[in-house]
Design a protein around this motif. Structure first.
Motif, mmCIF file in Angstrom:
data_model
loop_
_atom_site.group_PDB
_atom_site.id
_atom_site.type_symbol
_atom_site.label_atom_id
_atom_site.label_comp_id
_atom_site.label_asym_id
_atom_site.label_seq_id
_atom_site.Cartn_x
_atom_site.Cartn_y
_atom_site.Cartn_z
ATOM 1 N N GLY A 1 0.787 -1.225 0.000
ATOM 2 C CA GLY A 1 0.000 0.000 0.000
ATOM 3 C C GLY A 1 0.814 1.268 0.000
ATOM 4 N N GLY A 2 2.151 1.147 -0.206
ATOM 5 C CA GLY A 2 3.021 2.312 -0.250
ATOM 6 C C GLY A 2 3.161 2.875 -1.652
ATOM 7 N N VAL A 3 3.953 3.934 -1.763
ATOM 8 C CA VAL A 3 4.129 4.667 -3.013
ATOM 9 C C VAL A 3 5.590 4.611 -3.435
ATOM 10 N N THR A 4 5.832 4.508 -4.747
ATOM 11 C CA THR A 4 7.190 4.455 -5.295
ATOM 12 C C THR A 4 7.510 5.728 -6.062
ATOM 13 N N THR A 5 8.667 6.312 -5.776
ATOM 14 C CA THR A 5 9.201 7.390 -6.598
ATOM 15 C C THR A 5 10.503 6.915 -7.241
#
Length: 378
Positions: A114-118
């Motif tokens: 449920g995290g975000v990738t940059t």
């Protein structure tokens, strides 16, 4: 004729408005559109905390399953995990494959949690030695050769095809393509990278950016990228900030990398906040997301840096920032780290930073890739 002109004006107005508050890719996946919308919503009251390479390795360890130094300190991974496409070119076929496999696993695991990738791209110069850095004795000013009309544009298309293949192979447990905040050609206003300001004209840089976006999106059908623009901190006005801005139709998120004002060169909270406000104000005006794309203080010797410096800068001026990211923790170096680990002097203050309702970590996120069912935070 007058009716036709009015109709045309209305159409152009609506077309312009369509570029605001939505991804520049009209064919972006549902998950990518949802992420964009939810980052905008969360930024009204919160900022996601991010750490580069947080789950790939840390201070004294590497490749441990579901581990990060941040999690070891506060019980949660960062909300934003930074990865890099640096290893996708150069080297051998084996090393390139290994790099892609590691990054793919990191991206998928982050999405599944449920995290975000940059994504940063420390792109090794494809036309000379010297890597991604500019080295006077060996580096070639490659930008002018990679853009349309340049002798190496074909090579650049092949490189972008490799990135597209990766993007289209990165699917979560739900079978969906993983959205990524793609941040190419960062810190272009400095001279330390081969794409930096001293090594290409403004027109060449704008052509490189626009071609990169258009080729990935329109020719290679990559629809899970959110495109992020991030110069270094060498500006004091909106005009200076936008000097090499490719245009609203080519950018989803505007950001800034700033280490110098945050303690590396000097502490200047007022100036750092002013620069961040320029970014945030432009984002609000143009209908873009805003972020503090890179910052940090190496070795974090200041025990109250998290609340006394970083939080003060971000909370100034009522800005709306999607995320803030600090740089990596090296595996072997005793001094190259930007996030705390157990026993590090800033741990107590970092826990206060974590507890502040303004900051969000991975455990705080819920349904960030779901547009209608997004429930915000726990």
């Amino acid at each position: 004729m007058k009716i036709l002109l009015i109709g045309l004006a209305l159409f152009l107005s609506l077309a312009g408005n369509c570029q605001k508050n939505t991804p520049i890719d009209t064919r972006a996946t549902k998950e990518t559109k949802a992420l964009y919308k939810n980052l905008r919503t969360l930024a009204k009251e919160h900022t996601l905390f991010g750490h580069q390479h947080a789950t790939e390795y840390g201070h004294g360890w590497s490749a441990d399953e579901n581990r990060s130094d941040v999690k070891s300190v506060v019980g949660s991974h960062p909300a934003v995990i930074g990865v890099d496409f640096s290893g996708f070119t150069g080297g051998t076929p084996e090393t390139r494959k290994r790099s892609k496999d590691v990054v793919r696993k990191t991206v998928i695991d982050t999405y599944n949690r449920g995290g975000v990738t940059t994504v940063a791209w420390h792109f090794p110069n494809p036309l000379s030695k010297g890597g991604f850095n500019w080295v006077d004795s060996v580096s070639v000013p490659a930008v002018k050769y990679l853009i349309p009309g340049g002798k190496s544009n074909g090579l650049y298309k092949e490189i972008l095809s490799g990135i597209a293949e990766f993007a289209q192979s990165t699917k979560g447990a739900d079978g969906k393509l993983v959205p990524m905040l793609f941040r190419p050609y960062h810190e272009f206003d400095g001279g330390w990278f081969w794409w930096g300001k001293p090594h290409c004209t403004k027109e060449e840089f704008l052509s490189l950016w626009r071609f990169t976006v258009s080729y990935l999106r329109d020719s290679l059908n990559v629809h899970n990228f959110i495109y992020t623009f991030s110069p270094d901190n060498r500006f004091l006005s909106e005009e200076q900030y936008l000097d090499r801005y490719p245009g609203d139709e080519w950018v989803d998120m505007v950001g800034v990398d700033n280490y110098g004002d945050m303690g590396r060169d000097k502490y200047n909270i007022e100036v750092a906040a002013k620069k961040l406000k320029i970014v945030s104000d432009y984002a609000a005006k143009a209908g873009k997301l805003a972020a503090f794309t890179e910052t940090g203080l190496e070795t974090i010797p200041n025990p109250t840096w998290w609340t006394g410096t970083l939080l003060k800068v971000m909370k100034a001026h009522n800005m709306q920032l999607a995320y803030v990211l600090v740089w990596r923790n090296d595996i072997r170096s005793p001094t190259h780290y930007y996030a705390p680990f157990p026993g590090q002097v800033s741990v107590p203050d970092f826990k206060k930073f974590y507890d502040d309702p303004y900051t969000l970590f991975e455990n705080d996120l819920k349904g960030i890739y779901k547009k209608k069912k997004f429930l915000g935070i726990f």
